[in-house]
Design an enzyme around this catalytic site. Sequence first.
Site, PDB file in Angstrom:
ATOM      1  CG  ASP A 165      33.494  44.677  35.172  1.00  0.00           C
ATOM      2  OD1 ASP A 165      32.536  45.441  35.335  1.00  0.00           O
ATOM      3  OD2 ASP A 165      34.311  44.804  34.238  1.00  0.00           O
ATOM      4  CD  GLU A 201      31.354  45.099  38.842  1.00  0.00           C
ATOM      5  OE1 GLU A 201      30.785  45.739  37.945  1.00  0.00           O
ATOM      6  OE2 GLU A 201      32.541  45.316  39.180  1.00  0.00           O
TER       7      GLU A 201
END
Length: 223
Positions: free
Chosen positions: A47, A119
């Site tokens: 992320d 992610e």
Amino acid sequence: MTAEHDLTGWIETHFGHTPGDLALFERALTHSSTGRADYERLEFLGDRVLGLTFAAWLYELFPDEPEGKLSRRYNVMVSGETCAEIAREVGLPALVRLGKQARDDGAVDSDNVLGDIVEAMIGALFLDGGLDKVIAFVRSAWADRVHRQTKAPKHPKSALQEWAAAHGCRPPVYTLAGQFGPHHAPKFRVGVTIPTRGSAEAEGSTKQEAETEAAAALLKQLA
């Protein structure tokens, strides 16, 4: 062909990278419902790496835009919904590792799960291949979306707030109408109302996503 060969081939095709530590990518695809080491730590890392990659890319692409417009572009591009779309486009759902109950519950189609796995895979690629590999993948996978977006998008909730102010109305009111689905893939239903002008409801994988979709639906009604 074994699952390991399938995964190695996917990584080479989409990441342009021959994995040194295949176990990293296997973990990035593993949901907690399996009872094995899962993707959550890699998702945490990925992320942040995705955020850095996109912030630098948008800064480069739009040198004359102020921070506010760059932020609006950024928020759309790194959203869980967009990441889930990327996951489907590159064929990740077929590689996801789920426990039986999660698979039966449809977690393989969950925007939450697929967005997190994209992610996590970016986190694994960063650790195994470095930032340049991540940049190359992101700029390839997101290219059409970034270049189609000629103007910085206005968030539907902000646009609805501005519409209400411009028309002398009270601000929109959001209410949670319901929550349902399994714990690993919840769904939220939210309603939004501008008194005397209209209301709409929508669903999303998070409360914020549902509010955004409801605002977009009401804007369409008011257009």
